[in-house]
Design an enzyme around this catalytic site. Sequence first.
Site, PDB file in Angstrom:
ATOM      1  CG  ASP A   1      -2.190  -0.637   1.101  1.00 18.43           C
ATOM      2  OD1 ASP A   1      -2.735  -0.588  -0.011  1.00 18.43           O
ATOM      3  OD2 ASP A   1      -2.686  -1.209   2.087  1.00 18.43           O
TER       4      ASP A   1
HETATM    5  C1  GLC Z   1      -0.859   2.481   5.716  1.00 17.05           C
HETATM    6  C2  GLC Z   1      -0.048   1.376   6.348  1.00 17.05           C
HETATM    7  C3  GLC Z   1      -0.093   0.119   5.565  1.00 17.05           C
HETATM    8  C4  GLC Z   1      -1.529  -0.235   5.325  1.00 17.05           C
HETATM    9  C5  GLC Z   1      -2.283   0.955   4.720  1.00 17.05           C
HETATM   10  C6  GLC Z   1      -3.721   0.636   4.579  1.00 17.05           C
HETATM   11  O1  GLC Z   1      -0.358   2.805   4.476  1.00 17.05           O
HETATM   12  O2  GLC Z   1       1.281   1.745   6.494  1.00 17.05           O
HETATM   13  O3  GLC Z   1       0.550  -0.920   6.252  1.00 17.05           O
HETATM   14  O4  GLC Z   1      -1.593  -1.303   4.456  1.00 17.05           O
HETATM   15  O5  GLC Z   1      -2.150   2.078   5.513  1.00 17.05           O
HETATM   16  O6  GLC Z   1      -4.433   1.625   3.903  1.00 17.05           O
HETATM   17  C1  GLC Z   2      -1.398  -3.920   5.456  1.00 18.23           C
HETATM   18  C2  GLC Z   2      -2.649  -3.978   4.621  1.00 18.23           C
HETATM   19  C3  GLC Z   2      -2.477  -4.836   3.406  1.00 18.23           C
HETATM   20  C4  GLC Z   2      -1.235  -4.466   2.664  1.00 18.23           C
HETATM   21  C5  GLC Z   2      -0.019  -4.458   3.575  1.00 18.23           C
HETATM   22  C6  GLC Z   2       1.214  -3.956   2.891  1.00 18.23           C
HETATM   23  O1  GLC Z   2      -1.218  -5.131   6.099  1.00 18.23           O
HETATM   24  O2  GLC Z   2      -3.741  -4.446   5.361  1.00 18.23           O
HETATM   25  O3  GLC Z   2      -3.606  -4.713   2.569  1.00 18.23           O
HETATM   26  O4  GLC Z   2      -1.077  -5.372   1.633  1.00 18.23           O
HETATM   27  O5  GLC Z   2      -0.265  -3.628   4.673  1.00 18.23           O
HETATM   28  O6  GLC Z   2       1.152  -2.607   2.613  1.00 18.23           O
END
Ligand code: GLC
Ligand code: GLC
Length: 816
Positions: A489
Amino acid sequence: MKYGFFDDAALEYVITTPKTPLPWINYLGNKEFFSLISNTCGGYTFFKDAKLLRLTRYRYNNVPYDNNGKYFYIKDTTDSEAVVWNPGWQPVKTALDKYECRHGLGYSTFTSTKNDVEAKVLTFVPMNDNCEISKVTITNNKDKAAKLSLFSYVEWCLWNADDDMKNFQRNLSTGEVEVTDGGSTIYHKTEYRERRNHYAIYSVNTAVDGFDTSRDAFLGAYNGPDSPDVVAAGKATNSVASGWSPIASQQINLELKAGESKTFIFILGYIENPEDDKWEAPGVVNKKPALKMIDAYKSEAAVDAALSELKSYWKDLLSNYHISSSNEKVDRMVNIWNQYQCMVTFNMSRSASYYESGIGRGMGFRDSCQDLLGFVHLIPDRARQRIIDIASTQFQDGSAYHQYQPLTKKGNSDIGSGFNDDPLWLIAGTSAYVRETGDLSILKEMVPFDNDMSVAKTLMGHLKCSFDFTATHKGPHGLPLIGRADWNDCLNLNCFSEHPGESFQTFGPSEGPVAESVFIAGMFVKYGEEYAQLAELLGDQAEADRARDEIKKVYEAAITAGWDGEWFVRAYDSHSNKVGSKECEEGQIYIEPQGFCVLAGIGVKEGLAEKALKSVEERLDTKYGVMILQPAYTKYHLELGEVSSYPPGYKENAGIFCHNNPWVSIAETVLGHGDRAFEIYKKTCPAYIEEISDVHCTEPYVYSQMVAGRDAKFFGQGKNSWLTGTAAWTFVNISQYILGVYPTHNGLSIDPCVPADFGDFEITRKYRDAVYHISVKQNGAQKGIKKLTVNGKEVSGSVIPYESGVKEYTVEAVMG
Ligand code: GLC
Ligand code: GLC
């Protein structure tokens, strides 16, 4: 250092001090009514949706941490100096003579002693009612009579947890309650007069000596739950809340003879009435369903029966996959805790934990699809429904809402779509379901797009949209476009956010025609093939062939433009520069494409896979697990986004993101490296790191999303436990790849990849309508089946052929 121990026979983790490094929590409830409960009785309760139907209040960001819950206070006035204490230590924090918390599967118990009075609290959500039961037993172990008062306490949330902590100008005037039976039952009915047809109850199965429903009256306007006025005075005020903050509290005075015990049953329940039957008199709620619930659990026998029903439910569920080996910790994780966490992540997705506030992310499209992978063998029917729900939030072009709300099942438009890995995860979840069950009918179900039935297609039609979305959204190197982000993300290649407060994912254009993802290429090869197999099962060979042609193109792109010489490139940014390459100053190698491309089989025959995994071992491995990237970003890179926003070593910037460690471990099994696959498995596995609970900090019975990486000050510290795709992926890794019992469309395949010294093992696996008793003779081999015997007959290959009508299979696999 440890703060407790595993009691495997009881299927419990036993916490022996309330002062764990962080709250160590458990989840109660398996279907629609849920509670979170910590080892000091903190936590909260909701029905279906932690944002929209929250029963009790919890304060995130509180000081001290974890200081609201459903509390019992014991006031001991036997001697001249009164002592007040709680069975879970908080909130009064009186030093206890003895404390023990046992977190079990769907229940928790607290057994504590102070001055020879013992309190035992058992809390659980029964299988078939929307309530939480607390059975409280007080025993006087003094050699004389004891004079005690028991006070209960829960603080109501005014249902919408988001609004509840923002809209005070309204909410401080809406609170309403009813009190019956002198206070034995308290009804919380805020907003019932208008658009709600539900209320909550808190009830105890005895006459009480007083009650309170106003928080200010119970605590005192200047006190917290650690020093309630009413408890200090030893006398409830019988307050009836009107606005402000309604609570429920009962006072029960007790005189216990030496050796005497008394038990009380408290019920916290959620009640819905039909729209046209809300009232029994003007302004008086219809209590019939509440009385029925109260009646059902008024006796200890009924509560004990409900608990044993819950226990046998879990025992039965867990028997779907059971291993017996000489590795106690593997057995413990596989047979109990990993499967348990898979159920919790299936139920919660990323909505409610001690780190997910319940008002934020709801159900994630990619998250829930992955959660299915570790859950489908437990309750395939629920997985089936979930797949349909998720697919219903897809758009006609194959893209999808990134998140949806569990109560409404509607996509969340704040975040929208544009995460280009999302579509392919739907294939992953569906394929896992079909391989588990053989149920092809799901592929023919009509499923809406964006919840609009007028544009429905079959589920297989949805999968085609998923596949085609990737096939038709490619960039200059023939690799899939990344959109707002892929699995990571925080890798935001199209966003360019320059100002604080802007979302890294949704600010700016966020989608572009150039930035490409090698990770999605890996997914396309893996799940594209699974899509092709589903097409074949439906008799559509032409579609399977077409899919395989598309896959070939992306495979080629991955081993050419996607290859950096010693490892796979992570992505191309929106200027077509490489991300995750030796050409970069920072962030030269990322874990995701190494794990996923190799597990998809990319580069195996070309010898690239071996090189990629060697590079992971050399550059990303640590004693606590494999880091997500190296070297860490030391400054903010506008063209990369959130990934470079974290201080080095945390989260996606070089943290040990536990979720993708199993991808590398699976990749090692694809290459037959049992020793290395297992080494990676162990490094993040809770049971193997219990001994360093003081470093790791989070619960030693479940996975956390992240462990701080080598660059971080607190290297090895876990964060964000419970709600992570790590649960499902590690279960897939250990059960299907390391232990090697993998469901194919044609039957179970037995092909373990274990370390040389693993030893023989036995697995019981329920699959479709049969039970498989599998025994594996390892012979010191890491991979390879020399001989497979099924019900006395030798079969060739590793797949146990399906024989209709056969209910038991005895399988002997000899490795070598
Ligand atoms: C933030 C977090 C990430 C997560 C995302 C969800 O970017 O760092 O881990 O997956 O939010 O929207
Ligand atoms: C968090 C989010 C997941 C994402 C991950 C890496 O765990 O829930 O959707 O893939 O972060 O960013």
